[in-house]
Motif scaffolding. Structure first.
Motif, short mmCIF file in Angstrom:
data_model
loop_
_atom_site.label_atom_id
_atom_site.label_comp_id
_atom_site.label_asym_id
_atom_site.label_seq_id
_atom_site.Cartn_x
_atom_site.Cartn_y
_atom_site.Cartn_z
N LEU A 130 -1.38 -2.27 2.40
CA LEU A 130 -2.56 -3.09 2.66
C LEU A 130 -2.26 -4.54 2.32
O LEU A 130 -1.46 -4.83 1.42
N PRO A 131 -2.88 -5.48 3.02
CA PRO A 131 -2.70 -6.90 2.66
C PRO A 131 -3.35 -7.20 1.31
O PRO A 131 -4.35 -6.58 0.93
N GLY A 132 -2.78 -8.16 0.59
CA GLY A 132 -3.34 -8.56 -0.70
C GLY A 132 -4.44 -9.58 -0.54
O GLY A 132 -5.13 -9.64 0.49
N ASP A 133 -4.58 -10.45 -1.53
CA ASP A 133 -5.66 -11.43 -1.52
C ASP A 133 -5.56 -12.43 -0.38
O ASP A 133 -6.57 -13.01 0.04
N ASP A 134 -4.32 -12.66 0.11
CA ASP A 134 -4.17 -13.62 1.21
C ASP A 134 -4.58 -13.04 2.56
O ASP A 134 -4.65 -13.76 3.56
N GLY A 135 -4.84 -11.72 2.61
CA GLY A 135 -5.27 -11.09 3.86
C GLY A 135 -4.18 -10.93 4.90
O GLY A 135 -4.45 -10.57 6.04
N GLN A 136 -2.92 -11.16 4.52
CA GLN A 136 -1.80 -11.08 5.45
C GLN A 136 -0.74 -10.11 4.92
O GLN A 136 -0.41 -10.14 3.72
N LEU A 137 -0.21 -9.29 5.82
CA LEU A 137 0.91 -8.43 5.47
C LEU A 137 2.21 -9.21 5.57
O LEU A 137 2.41 -10.00 6.49
N GLY A 138 3.09 -8.97 4.62
CA GLY A 138 4.38 -9.65 4.64
C GLY A 138 5.33 -9.06 5.66
O GLY A 138 5.13 -7.96 6.18
N ARG A 139 6.38 -9.79 5.96
CA ARG A 139 7.39 -9.34 6.91
C ARG A 139 8.18 -8.17 6.31
O ARG A 139 8.36 -8.08 5.10
N THR A 140 8.67 -7.32 7.19
CA THR A 140 9.51 -6.20 6.77
C THR A 140 10.72 -6.11 7.69
O THR A 140 10.72 -6.67 8.80
N ALA A 141 11.73 -5.39 7.23
CA ALA A 141 12.92 -5.15 8.04
C ALA A 141 13.56 -3.84 7.61
O ALA A 141 13.60 -3.51 6.41
N ILE A 142 14.04 -3.10 8.58
CA ILE A 142 14.70 -1.83 8.29
C ILE A 142 15.88 -2.02 7.34
O ILE A 142 16.12 -1.22 6.43
N ALA A 143 16.62 -3.10 7.54
CA ALA A 143 17.82 -3.33 6.74
C ALA A 143 17.50 -3.57 5.26
O ALA A 143 18.38 -3.42 4.40
N LEU A 144 16.25 -3.92 4.96
CA LEU A 144 15.87 -4.21 3.59
C LEU A 144 15.38 -2.97 2.84
O LEU A 144 15.10 -3.04 1.64
N PHE A 151 9.45 0.03 1.36
CA PHE A 151 8.75 -0.48 2.53
C PHE A 151 9.57 -1.52 3.30
O PHE A 151 9.19 -1.94 4.39
N GLY A 152 10.69 -1.95 2.73
CA GLY A 152 11.53 -2.95 3.40
C GLY A 152 10.89 -4.31 3.49
O GLY A 152 11.09 -5.04 4.46
N ILE A 153 10.12 -4.70 2.46
CA ILE A 153 9.43 -5.99 2.48
C ILE A 153 10.43 -7.11 2.24
O ILE A 153 11.31 -7.03 1.37
N ASP A 154 10.31 -8.19 3.00
CA ASP A 154 11.19 -9.35 2.88
C ASP A 154 10.85 -10.09 1.58
O ASP A 154 9.75 -10.63 1.45
N PRO A 155 11.76 -10.15 0.62
CA PRO A 155 11.45 -10.82 -0.67
C PRO A 155 11.28 -12.32 -0.52
O PRO A 155 10.72 -12.97 -1.42
N ASP A 156 11.73 -12.89 0.59
CA ASP A 156 11.61 -14.33 0.80
C ASP A 156 10.30 -14.72 1.49
O ASP A 156 10.06 -15.90 1.71
N ASP A 157 9.49 -13.74 1.83
CA ASP A 157 8.22 -14.01 2.48
C ASP A 157 7.10 -14.00 1.44
O ASP A 157 6.78 -12.94 0.89
N PRO A 158 6.48 -15.15 1.16
CA PRO A 158 5.43 -15.18 0.12
C PRO A 158 4.22 -14.33 0.47
O PRO A 158 3.51 -13.88 -0.43
N GLN A 159 3.98 -14.08 1.76
CA GLN A 159 2.81 -13.28 2.15
C GLN A 159 2.96 -11.82 1.75
O GLN A 159 1.97 -11.10 1.68
N GLY A 160 4.18 -11.39 1.49
CA GLY A 160 4.40 -9.99 1.13
C GLY A 160 4.37 -9.72 -0.36
O GLY A 160 4.40 -8.56 -0.78
N GLN A 161 4.28 -10.80 -1.17
CA GLN A 161 4.37 -10.61 -2.61
C GLN A 161 3.15 -9.93 -3.21
O GLN A 161 3.23 -9.32 -4.28
#
Length: 254
Positions: A130-144, A151-161
């Motif tokens: 689910l999205p957090g307080d920002d209302g946005q889901l962070g980027r993901t990638a299979i390689a991650l 979940f493969g969340i991109d650690p460099d994407d602040p929206q996923g934190q």
């Protein structure tokens, strides 16, 4: 004569089974009554054709039963009959497909105020994001994807934190709020469906699919995978809990 009677009994028993059978649709718990209406239209059209064709077959079997004093005629082509069959078949197909096209147009047209939830499928488990307080889901990638980042969340994407990660197979949703369900698979082809919501969609590895619905009835509903996805396919089940906005917020805060 016996064959004609058997055909008639087949038609009668089929109709009785359809109308008297205890196995029918589960009570609908979403906004998709149009899907039920489309299925009912298909039932009526195909049912009418089934009855008409089999009654005609029974009549032909009886009317042209063997008679040693009667000689059969060979008529390989009948343009008038073929024309009528083509027209009537086309009308029936159009009548079945047209309502579905209108429903599909709504099915892919997600309301602007719909909240988002991501459903991730893998052999043989459901998990959710689910999205957090920002209302946005962070980027993901299979390689991650790894043990520490399932979940493969991109650690460099602040929206996923601040994304809310749910590793259990139970998802809570608030009633009367439209939700867009984003679907992705970690491994093989899966299929997400909740029969009471009348929605189903494949999870295709390498891409993201989606569906949307509005829960309209409080309760706990089973999530099924309707795509054969391996030896333990039958165990890939989960639940959606539809609850009041207040109860949903309590669950979300936990």
């Amino acid at each position: 004569m016996v064959i004609a009677v058997v055909i008639l009994l087949l038609v009668i028993s089929s109709l009785l089974f359809h109308f008297l059978s205890p196995w029918w649709f589960t009570p609908i718990a979403s906004n998709w009554t149009a899907i039920d209406q489309t299925i009912n239209i298909t039932f009526w059209i195909t049912g009418t054709v089934f009855v008409a064709v089999n009654l005609f077959l029974a009549y032909v079997v009886y009317r042209y039963r063997y008679n040693k004093n009667r000689k059969a005629e060979y008529d390989p082509e009948n343009r008038k009959l073929e024309g009528w069959l083509t027209v009537l078949t086309s009308i029936g197909i159009i009548a079945m497909l047209t309502p579905g096209l209108f429903v599909w147009a709504d099915f892919v047209d997600v309301p602007a105020d719909a909240s988002e939830v991501e459903v991730v499928g893998q052999q043989w488990h459901w998990s959710f994001r689910l999205p957090g307080d920002d209302g946005q889901l962070g980027r993901t990638a299979i390689a991650l994807i790894n043990q520490n980042n399932p979940f493969g969340i991109d650690p460099d994407d602040p929206q996923g934190q601040d994304d809310v990660l749910i590793n259990s197979n139970v998802l809570h949703l608030p009633i009367e709020r439209p939700v867009k369900v984003l679907l992705r698979s970690k491994d093989v082809l899966h299929n997400f469906t909740v029969p009471q919501f009348r929605v189903k969609m494949d999870l295709v590895p390498g891409t993201q699919t989606y569906l949307w619905f509005t829960p309209t009835l409080l309760g706990r509903y089973e999530i099924l995978c309707l795509e054969l996805c391996g030896i333990a396919h039958y165990t890939m089940r989960g639940h959606v809990v539809v609850e009041s906005e207040g109860d949903y917020q309590i669950w979300l805060n936990q």
